[in-house]
Design an enzyme around this catalytic site. Structure first.
Site, short mmCIF file in Angstrom:
data_model
loop_
_atom_site.label_atom_id
_atom_site.label_comp_id
_atom_site.label_asym_id
_atom_site.label_seq_id
_atom_site.Cartn_x
_atom_site.Cartn_y
_atom_site.Cartn_z
N ASP A 168 1.34 5.94 2.02
CA ASP A 168 0.65 4.89 1.27
C ASP A 168 0.20 3.86 2.30
O ASP A 168 0.74 3.78 3.41
CB ASP A 168 1.54 4.26 0.18
CG ASP A 168 0.69 3.54 -0.87
OD1 ASP A 168 -0.52 3.31 -0.62
OD2 ASP A 168 1.21 3.19 -1.95
C1 BGC Z 1 -1.73 1.88 -3.35
C2 BGC Z 1 -2.25 3.30 -3.47
C3 BGC Z 1 -3.71 3.33 -3.11
C4 BGC Z 1 -3.88 2.79 -1.69
C5 BGC Z 1 -5.33 2.78 -1.23
C6 BGC Z 1 -2.05 1.26 -2.00
O1 BGC Z 1 -1.76 -0.10 -2.02
O2 BGC Z 1 -0.35 1.87 -3.56
O3 BGC Z 1 -2.07 3.79 -4.76
O4 BGC Z 1 -4.23 4.62 -3.23
O5 BGC Z 1 -3.40 1.45 -1.66
O6 BGC Z 1 -6.07 1.85 -1.92
#
Ligand code: BGC
Length: 716
Positions: A216
């Protein structure tokens, strides 16, 4: 693209640089252009241009309980992704709704892992049918936003696997998943992106996952550890910080070129599996999407006031009818140009509607209120709530909206509440209404779908994929946001599994939802034996509306040691006005197996198969006995009580064990008394593992005889 050839041509420096993103949403820049182009997310394709469509949020899609619908919506998202040159969609989010306050519930499916897995699987198949990649997230136990960067989910292995990993496992078993995104939090003390148990032992070794693993965004503590323990690529771009660390690890031999090549091969192979055809001009069928949206709404209450008739005089109340909340907040929140308004859409269905935006109802008198046939109040959570990065603090709608409902009800009982929210809310005010329509966050076309449902053009057919509790203090994980270590002490008793087991009353149960149709379900049968059953029934739609019904199948367990009910299948079927249909579903061994101490085992004992229209509304059930097949492998740790449940094990076990038990129980190995007739002796012996009784046998059972016994049992 031949991965081997490419990797041969790249320097180690170049390869190391490819293990981190190229920028915020792209990666794998081998030559001129990055080959992987990503975008969030579950309810639309998030791009800078803002011309994407916002789709019904996952909470609403889940309420459809409709695999076909989820496939179709996945397909539409695939089309959107292709239109925007995106080849990897950062969706779906298959985390379990452990607590209704959790910020990202709107982008998750359910409190139940089976429905989550079954629907997410179809959604991914839909995306992939357009040759776009999908990324399931967030692996694992990302069930709250509070302290999400440092929070540690403390969880026992059975609960982890049977509840929180089950949807991941179902999806990975069911299709070729392209990417798994790790979560921000820790699980049992280990950061998810560095968690060898999650990433290697379970994901790769046990489930045989072949796709890639991405972090993530910015979640990594120690990038070398993460890569060593199963991560393939860090996102987003962190080249300046990451490259020197990776180079050092490579130079010291900690990270080998072979390991690096394996990771890059996965990324290149992903690229090989998706479409590169830029000449794409498929369009989304917006009418179909609007229909899907309306069908997924949940009619929670209807005392004969819905659908509206076009000649009825209607007052629409509330600014959210004009300025709707169509989605939750955070990364999933997309820019969209299309937002329908309920005020416009309702006016297209009738000339007899008026609108007041102000919940204070300024200038509207009691006799004005009395003059309307029906009053539709739009209630919505604030734009700030239901978001990534923080949780809600309570279940309530803004107080002025509730006050408006109560005030109107004093003068006109025909109040219809239309709700916009991302997860369960407090509905104690529903006694002031005659109908409640849950629309969740319904996307760009949501208001059109609301008008269609209010005026009977579409039948609301959704079911709650989460329980609406009477009070937040009834939720088993009530104190979920209390500290860094979050103890999953309620174990598998999440959502309806808890309420049904402990007899806790709910406002609206899991699986519940009304309809304009009048369905008759009869001729319900459960045939089969062993671990194979067929559930069948006839369903008749005795109304003038076309609609869908979802019949749910639960495994009932009265043992007290497991949830009393667990969803094992559901059948959602379209039934036209006046039509009668026959439906059936097969229930096989996978419905009767669960993890115990890290191994998947078939259940043994007495259970029920329950056919129901919600977790609290049973229509038929049948007792079954699961004891014909093996629950092997049997070991020294297997409980004697477990063996005794199965006839053929019982015979073998008695042959070897009886002498030992007799000696222990009666001081006489040849006693003709039966220890099972004595309650204490029976329970004592049943509670012992095989090794336990050996200790009591005064040498009658040696290590050798125990080995022999276990072998014989396992071969039985
Ligand atoms: C989120 C993800 C997301 C990623 C990219 C993160 O903060 O937890 O779900 O896909 O950012 O935007």
């Amino acid at each position: 693209m031949d991965a081997k050839q490419i990797l041969k041509s790249l320097s180690i420096e170049k390869k190391l640089g490819l293990l981190t993103g190229y920028d915020n949403f792209s990666a794998l820049k081998i030559n001129d252009e990055p080959l992987i182009r990503m975008a969030d997310g579950p309810n639309g394709v998030k791009t800078a241009d803002g011309d994407s469509l916002c789709f019904p949020n996952t909470c609403l899609m889940a309420s459809s309980f409709d695999k076909e619908l989820c496939f179709e919506i996945g397909k539409m998202l695939g089309i959107e992704a292709r239109r925007h040159g995106v080849n990897l969609l950062l969706a779906p989010n298959v985390n379990i709704k452990r607590n209704p306050l959790a910020g990202r519930n709107f982008e998750s499916y359910s409190e139940d892992p089976f429905v989550t897995g079954a629907l997410a699987l179809e959604f991914i198949k839909g995306i992939k049918s357009k040759k776009v990649g999908a990324c399931i997230k967030h692996y694992a136990c990302n069930n709250q936003e509070h302290l999400r960067w440092i929070q540690n989910s403390v969880i026992d292995d059975d609960t982890l696997r049977n509840v929180y990993l089950k949807a991941f496992e179902m999806v990975i078993n069911g299709t070729d998943v392209d990417f798994v995104m790790t979560a921000y939090n820790k699980v049992n003390g280990k950061q998810c992106c560095e968690n060898e148990y999650l990433l290697k032992t379970i994901l790769r070794d046990e489930w045989g996952y072949k796709g890639a693993v991405v972090s993530d965004w910015a979640s990594i503590g120690d990038v070398v550890q993460a890569l060593k323990n199963g991560l393939d690529i860090e996102m987003p771009c962190n080249y300046e910080l990451t490259y020197p660390k990776l180079y050092k690890a490579y130079a010291s031999g900690e990270l080998t070129e072979q390991e690096i090549d394996e990771k890059l091969t996965r990324l290149i192979e992903f690229y090989n599996g998706i479409s590169h055809d830029t000449n794409f001009n498929e369009e989304i069928d917006e009418q179909k999407l609007r229909k899907f949206t309306g069908e997924s709404f949940i009619l929670l209450k209807n005392d004969g006031v819905l659908p509206l008739k076009s000649d009825e005089k209607v007052l629409i109340v509330g600014s959210s009818a004009e300025n709707p909340r169509i989605q939750g907040g955070g990364c999933a929140n997309i820019k969209t140009k299309t937002i329908l308004r309920a005020t416009d859409e309702i006016m297209k269905q009738t000339v007899n509607a008026e609108y007041v935006s102000d919940y204070e109802l300024c200038g509207i008198t009691a006799s004005d209120l009395k003059s309307y046939d029906k009053i539709v109040v739009f209630l919505s959570l604030d734009f700030g709530s239901d978001s990534e990065a923080y949780d809600r603090t309570d279940l309530s709608f803004p107080i002025q909206q509730i006050t408006a409902v109560k005030k109107i009800a004093k003068h006109n009982p025909n109040v219809i509440a239309v709700l916009s929210n991302g997860s369960a809310v407090d509905l104690s005010f529903d006694k002031y209404t005659k109908a409640v329509l849950e629309t969740y966050y319904a996307g760009s076309l949501g208001a059109g779908a609301i008008a269609d449902v209010l005026y009977g053009k579409t039948t609301p057919s959704g079911k709650l994929a989460e329980t609406f509790p009477l009070s937040v203090s009834d939720v088993p994980s009530y104190n979920f946001a209390c500290g860094e270590d979050v103890n999953y002490a309620e174990r598998e008793f999440v959502g309806y599994r808890y309420y049904t087991t402990y007899g806790v009353k709910t406002k609206y149960p899991f699986g519940y939802g009304l309809s304009y149709c009048k369905f008759n379900i009869d001729n319900v049968k459960i045939d089969g034996s062993g671990y194979d059953y067929e559930v069948s029934f006839d369903i008749t739609n005795n109304s003038k509306y076309d609609g869908k019904e979802t019949v749910q199948i639960y495994l009932g367990d009265e043992s007290r040691f497991a949830p009393k009910k667990q969803l094992i299948e559901f059948i959602t079927t379209r039934v036209k006005a006046g039509e009668k249909k026959s439906c059936k579903a097969k229930i096989g061994a996978s419905s009767f197996s669960r993890y115990l101490n890290g191994t998947k085992k078939l259940l043994v004992g007495k259970f029920k198969i329950i056919v129901a229209t919600s977790s609290e509304h049973e229509i038929f059930s049948k007792d079954i006995e699961l004891n014909k097949d093996s629950f092997a492998p049997i070991s020294r740790e297997t409980l004697i009580g477990e063996l005794m449940k199965v006839d053929r094990y019982r015979e073998i076990a008695k042959k070897y064990l009886l002498k030992a038990i007799n000696l222990w129980a009666f001081g006489d190995e040849n006693s003709d008394k039966n220890f099972e007739d004595d309650e204490f002796l029976r329970n004592h012996a049943y509670g012992m593992p095989i090794r336990g009784i050996a200790y009591f046998s005064l040498g009658k059972l040696t290590d050798e005889t125990i080995k022999q016994l276990i072998l014989e049992l396992n071969n039985a």
